[in-house]
Design a protein around this motif. Structure first.
Motif, PDB file in Angstrom:
ATOM      1  N   GLN A 135       0.676  -0.803   0.231  1.00 32.89           N
ATOM      2  CA  GLN A 135       0.151   0.016  -0.233  1.00 32.89           C
ATOM      3  C   GLN A 135       0.588   1.502  -0.118  1.00 32.89           C
ATOM      4  O   GLN A 135       0.339   2.038  -0.427  1.00 32.89           O
ATOM      5  N   ARG A 138       1.874   1.721  -3.470  1.00 37.53           N
ATOM      6  CA  ARG A 138       1.361   1.720  -4.181  1.00 37.53           C
ATOM      7  C   ARG A 138       0.378   3.604  -4.372  1.00 37.53           C
ATOM      8  O   ARG A 138       0.222   3.759  -5.488  1.00 37.53           O
ATOM      9  N   ASN A 142       0.325   6.193  -6.960  1.00 41.28           N
ATOM     10  CA  ASN A 142      -1.232   6.451  -7.393  1.00 41.28           C
ATOM     11  C   ASN A 142      -0.499   7.980  -7.442  1.00 41.28           C
ATOM     12  O   ASN A 142      -1.555   9.553  -8.513  1.00 41.28           O
ATOM     13  N   GLU A 143      -0.330   8.833  -6.434  1.00 37.99           N
ATOM     14  CA  GLU A 143       0.608  10.500  -7.044  1.00 37.99           C
ATOM     15  C   GLU A 143       1.166  10.084  -8.071  1.00 37.99           C
ATOM     16  O   GLU A 143       0.875  11.419  -8.556  1.00 37.99           O
ATOM     17  N   ARG A 145       1.022   8.745 -10.766  1.00 35.08           N
ATOM     18  CA  ARG A 145      -0.227   9.265 -11.900  1.00 35.08           C
ATOM     19  C   ARG A 145      -0.676  10.623 -12.179  1.00 35.08           C
ATOM     20  O   ARG A 145      -1.057  10.596 -13.411  1.00 35.08           O
ATOM     21  N   ALA A 146      -0.876  10.889 -10.817  1.00 34.06           N
ATOM     22  CA  ALA A 146      -1.957  11.718 -10.545  1.00 34.06           C
ATOM     23  C   ALA A 146      -1.384  13.307 -11.083  1.00 34.06           C
ATOM     24  O   ALA A 146      -1.879  14.402 -11.649  1.00 34.06           O
ATOM     25  N   SER A 161      -1.940  -0.166 -15.962  1.00 30.22           N
ATOM     26  CA  SER A 161      -3.463   0.023 -15.099  1.00 30.22           C
ATOM     27  C   SER A 161      -3.646  -1.506 -14.946  1.00 30.22           C
ATOM     28  O   SER A 161      -4.598  -1.335 -13.933  1.00 30.22           O
TER      29      SER A 161
END
Length: 236
Positions: A135, A138, A142-143, A145-146, A161
């Motif tokens: 986690q 991840r 995710n950060e 990607r954003a 993805s």
């Protein structure tokens, strides 16, 4: 007047008449030849003018044909340029799709994030709080990607993805490949933007820094491998 004198008189008259007739005939022939030559020159000049006019008309016709061909070539060139532009756009979109899908290796500017277990893990009664979990990784992914990362990998495994990121004990499995700390997350994108996103107050680094060790290095060039695995399979 004696007969002899009459004869000489007649001879003189005949000679003068003959001379006059010869001279008159010569002048007449001379004028006729001159008129004939003038007439020939006029005919030649007329024929030459006719040829010049015909050549001019032919040139005008050829110029019109040339202009028409140039217009046709221009239209073909415009159509080819448009198709070339469309093909270039399509190829660019295809390259972007391939990169997002992870099916090709890519390189470019970006950052490298290294995540390691905390040095406090060995002295803690709750080691799980001080080791890197899936986690945590991840959260970083995710950060990124954003923040606009174009491509991401974890320990050399390209993240797409449907990539699987699972934790088994002290190890993490990415795309079915197991690896242990340190976990190196590499991302392609604007290095300053990606670094700023991770260092936002109350952001990823702020939430993890008390539990695991994280270092970030901005790079002018990083390399990411292509995705290896079944792109149709969705993992949770």
């Amino acid at each position: 007047m004696s007969r002899r004198r009459k004869f000489h008189l007649y001879l003189t008259i005949v000679t003068l008449s003959t001379g006059f007739l010869v001279a008159t005939s010569f002048e007449t022939n001379k004028l006729t030849r001159k008129e004939r030559m003038n007439d020939q020159l006029f005919q030649q000049e007329t024929q030459l003018n006719d040829r010049i006019l015909a050549e001019k008309e032919q040139n005008r016709h050829l110029e019109n044909q040339l202009l028409d061909l140039q217009r046709q070539v221009g239209k073909v060139e415009e159509a080819m340029a448009e198709r070339k532009s469309e093909a270039a756009d399509t190829l660019s979109q295809l390259d972007a799709a391939r990169m997002l899908a992870g099916v090709v290796a890519v390189e470019g500017p970006g950052i490298v994030i290294t995540m390691q277990d905390s040095q406090n893990a060995a002295n803690s009664t709750d080691i799980a709080n001080y080791i890197v979990h899936e986690q945590d990784v991840r959260l970083v992914v995710n950060e990124l990607r954003a923040a606009g990362a174009e491509a991401i990998s974890i320990n050399g495994q390209r993240v797409v993805s449907n990539s699987e990121i699972r934790c088994i004990g002290p190890t993490i499995i990415v795309n079915g490949i197991k690896s242990a700390a340190p976990f190196v997350v590499t991302a392609i994108g604007n290095p300053d933007t990606l670094d700023s996103a991770l260092n936002l107050p109350g952001g990823v680094l702020h939430s993890l820094q008390d539990f695991v060790q994280i270092s970030i290095a901005k790079k002018e060039r990083v390399e990411l491998p292509a995705f290896v695995g079944d792109a149709k399979t969705k993992h949770s």
